[in-house]
Design an enzyme around this catalytic site. Structure first.
Site, PDB file in Angstrom:
ATOM      1  CB  ALA A 112      -0.924   0.007   1.214  1.00 59.97           C
ATOM      2  CG  ASP A 113       2.723   5.073  -1.479  1.00 62.42           C
ATOM      3  OD1 ASP A 113       3.680   4.931  -0.699  1.00 62.42           O
ATOM      4  OD2 ASP A 113       2.484   6.151  -2.062  1.00 62.42           O
ATOM      5  CB  THR A 114      -0.966   6.769   2.415  1.00 59.48           C
ATOM      6  OG1 THR A 114      -1.597   5.520   2.703  1.00 59.48           O
ATOM      7  CG2 THR A 114      -1.904   7.903   2.765  1.00 59.48           C
ATOM      8  CB  ALA A 130      -2.876   2.876  -4.352  1.00 71.06           C
TER       9      ALA A 130
END
Length: 194
Positions: free
Chosen positions: A71-73, A108
């Site tokens: 995940a990446d924010t 995502a």
């Protein structure tokens, strides 16, 4: 339930998996978090999550489980990606850009299913509204050190919650792992919750 690999060292993401009783092993992704300005914000964040999953897939540390979740924010304020602050002055500028307005938080998720040799992504976008911040409030927040290593310079579950007047979207997405999208992507791949 089968264990998954979480391609992150984020305590917040780990906590979400624990609360869902999903067994996991952390193998943090060693990859750059380059933001591609030629893509839409959602596509750029998805691209980073995908690179994280691919990095773990190639890692010699990978264990024998068919599931990788990455995940990446990223926070976007006034249309600009905020990233992680490099120092207190950078964090101060970020907080000033949030003051009295709203910003977007995009997370995502990328799921790699080794059985199907298939990768899927999901994206969550939320809006966070900050009160108008005084200089003493900004300095107080900076003194906590919570801005260090945080996407956009704050964590919603920390002291910055004092400044948030409302959110439109997913709290867990703002934390860094949107629960609905996680559930949706895993069930699509046939992951069995039991």
């Amino acid at each position: 339930m089968e264990p998954i690999i979480l391609a992150s060292k984020s305590p917040q993401r780990q906590d979400i998996l624990r609360r869902l009783n999903i067994p996991f092993i952390c193998i943090p992704a060693e990859t750059d978090e380059f933001f591609d300005t030629d893509l839409s914000p959602e596509q750029a964040v998805e691209n980073i999550a995908l690179r994280k999953a691919e990095a773990v897939l190639r890692s010699p540390l990978k264990i024998n489980t068919p599931w990788i979740i990455a995940a990446d924010t990223l926070i976007f304020s006034q249309g600009q990606p905020m990233g992680k602050p490099t120092d207190a002055e950078h964090a101060r500028a970020m907080l000033r850009s949030y003051s009295g307005t709203s910003h977007r938080v995009i997370t995502a998720i990328c799921c790699y299913d080794e059985k199907l040799r298939h990768i899927s992504t999901r994206t969550n976008s939320s809006e966070v509204f900050f009160k108008t911040l005084s200089d003493p409030e900004i300095e107080w927040f900076l003194s906590t050190g919570e801005w260090q290593g945080a996407a956009g310079g704050y964590r919603i579950q920390g002291t910055a919650a004092c400044f948030i007047t409302k959110i439109n979207g997913s709290y867990s997405g703002i934390v860094g792992l949107p629960i609905y999208e996680l559930y949706d992507i895993l069930t699509e791949h046939g992951y069995v919750f039991s």
